[in-house]
Design a protein around this motif. Structure first.
Motif, short mmCIF file in Angstrom:
data_model
loop_
_atom_site.label_atom_id
_atom_site.label_comp_id
_atom_site.label_asym_id
_atom_site.label_seq_id
_atom_site.Cartn_x
_atom_site.Cartn_y
_atom_site.Cartn_z
N THR A 269 0.81 -1.23 0.00
CA THR A 269 0.00 0.00 0.00
C THR A 269 0.84 1.27 0.00
OG1 THR A 269 -0.14 -0.05 2.42
CG2 THR A 269 -1.92 -1.13 1.20
N ALA A 270 2.17 1.13 -0.11
CA ALA A 270 3.07 2.30 -0.01
C ALA A 270 2.77 3.36 -1.07
CB ALA A 270 4.52 1.84 -0.11
N ASP A 271 2.32 2.95 -2.26
CA ASP A 271 2.07 3.91 -3.34
C ASP A 271 0.62 4.42 -3.36
OD1 ASP A 271 1.04 1.46 -4.11
OD2 ASP A 271 1.48 1.77 -6.24
N LEU A 272 -0.16 4.03 -2.36
CA LEU A 272 -1.56 4.46 -2.31
C LEU A 272 -1.72 5.59 -1.30
CD1 LEU A 272 -3.28 0.96 -2.22
CD2 LEU A 272 -2.92 2.44 -4.21
N PRO A 273 -2.34 6.70 -1.72
CA PRO A 273 -2.55 7.79 -0.77
C PRO A 273 -3.65 7.42 0.23
CG PRO A 273 -3.64 8.28 -2.83
CD PRO A 273 -2.88 6.99 -3.04
N GLU A 274 -3.61 8.08 1.37
CA GLU A 274 -4.71 7.92 2.32
C GLU A 274 -5.96 8.48 1.67
OE1 GLU A 274 -4.65 6.50 5.31
OE2 GLU A 274 -2.51 6.17 5.37
N ARG A 275 -7.09 7.84 1.91
CA ARG A 275 -8.36 8.36 1.39
C ARG A 275 -8.79 9.53 2.27
NH1 ARG A 275 -12.85 4.66 1.36
NH2 ARG A 275 -13.67 5.96 -0.27
N PRO A 276 -9.50 10.50 1.70
CA PRO A 276 -10.01 11.60 2.52
C PRO A 276 -10.87 11.03 3.65
CG PRO A 276 -10.35 12.05 0.19
CD PRO A 276 -9.86 10.64 0.29
N GLY A 277 -10.60 11.50 4.84
CA GLY A 277 -11.37 11.05 5.99
C GLY A 277 -10.80 9.82 6.67
N GLU A 278 -9.76 9.18 6.08
CA GLU A 278 -9.17 8.02 6.73
C GLU A 278 -8.35 8.42 7.94
OE1 GLU A 278 -6.97 5.66 3.89
OE2 GLU A 278 -8.63 4.26 3.80
N VAL A 279 -7.72 9.59 7.88
CA VAL A 279 -6.93 10.09 8.99
C VAL A 279 -7.47 11.47 9.36
CG1 VAL A 279 -4.64 10.74 9.82
CG2 VAL A 279 -4.88 8.82 8.23
N VAL A 280 -7.93 11.60 10.60
CA VAL A 280 -8.48 12.87 11.07
C VAL A 280 -7.73 13.26 12.35
CG1 VAL A 280 -10.53 14.00 12.02
CG2 VAL A 280 -10.75 12.44 10.07
N THR A 281 -7.35 14.54 12.43
CA THR A 281 -6.69 15.04 13.63
C THR A 281 -7.58 16.08 14.29
OG1 THR A 281 -4.51 14.70 12.65
CG2 THR A 281 -4.63 16.20 14.53
N LEU A 282 -7.84 15.87 15.58
CA LEU A 282 -8.59 16.83 16.39
C LEU A 282 -7.63 17.45 17.39
CD1 LEU A 282 -11.78 14.68 17.14
CD2 LEU A 282 -11.46 16.36 15.32
N THR A 283 -7.61 18.78 17.45
CA THR A 283 -6.70 19.49 18.34
C THR A 283 -7.49 20.41 19.25
OG1 THR A 283 -5.04 19.46 16.60
CG2 THR A 283 -4.66 20.97 18.42
N SER A 284 -7.12 20.42 20.54
CA SER A 284 -7.78 21.30 21.49
C SER A 284 -6.84 21.61 22.64
CB SER A 284 -9.04 20.63 22.05
OG SER A 284 -9.62 21.43 23.04
N LYS A 285 -6.80 22.88 23.03
CA LYS A 285 -6.02 23.25 24.21
C LYS A 285 -6.78 22.88 25.47
CE LYS A 285 -2.56 26.52 23.11
NZ LYS A 285 -1.34 25.86 23.44
#
Length: 182
Positions: A53-69
């Motif tokens: 899978t090295a040449d396959l991009p992540e699909r939109p929404g497969e990785v989500v980052t939530l940040t909060s102080k």
């Protein structure tokens, strides 16, 4: 993840799902997908699977980052869970309820980077949760869920770093509080 570590059936299954989705998205021909699926099913190590899978991009929404102080991070009800949910927080107390969530993957990763506070993760009945990849400075991890994946049921890998934080993993409706600390 150590590329030399032996792959599990769950690891192979997750890779096959990703390859099938890449075919549906038009990123692989049917011949490429079939060849890669065959190699995934016989892969021995994590490195063997990563090459597929090295040449396959992540699909939109497969990785989500939530940040909060210091704000709230709460996900309950019918929410779509990405393959990887990364939470970066200094003082928030993240609450993730997976019992009614829409989960398209046999395994998801909750990557927690918490300085202070307590995260609570509520699992659907039967789900498992592996917390072996969490690094605790002064924090703790407690889970009532089995750590080994079960065929056909959701498996949650919890990873990340806790400074002065706690993570609790339980099932909904648990009346008896039993926390097993790693």
């Amino acid at each position: 993840m150590d590329p030399e570590a032996r792959a599990s059936d769950r690891d192979r299954e997750t890779t096959v799902v990703r390859l099938q989705q890449a075919y549906v998205d038009g990123r692989l021909t049917s011949e490429e997908m079939e060849s890669r699926v065959e190699r995934a099913m016989t892969a021995v190590s994590h490195g063997d699977l990563a090459m597929l899978t090295a040449d396959l991009p992540e699909r939109p929404g497969e990785v989500v980052t939530l940040t909060s102080k210091a704000g709230k991070i709460v996900r309950t009800g019918q929410w779509r869970v990405p393959r990887v949910l990364r939470i970066e927080s200094e003082f928030a107390d993240p609450r993730l309820d997976l019992t009614e969530a829409e989960i398209d993957y046999p395994e998801i990763i909750l990557d927690l980077h918490l300085s202070f506070g307590s995260a609570r993760i509520t699992l659907p009945q039967g789900a498992s949760a592996d917390t072996d990849e969490v690094t605790c400075e002064w924090g703790s991890v407690s889970s009532e869920a089995p750590g080994a994946a079960r065929p056909g049921l959701l498996h949650v890998r919890v990873t990340g770093e806790l400074s002065f934080s706690k993570v609790r993993i339980s099932y909904r409706g648990t009346t008896k509080r039993r926390w097993f600390t790693r």
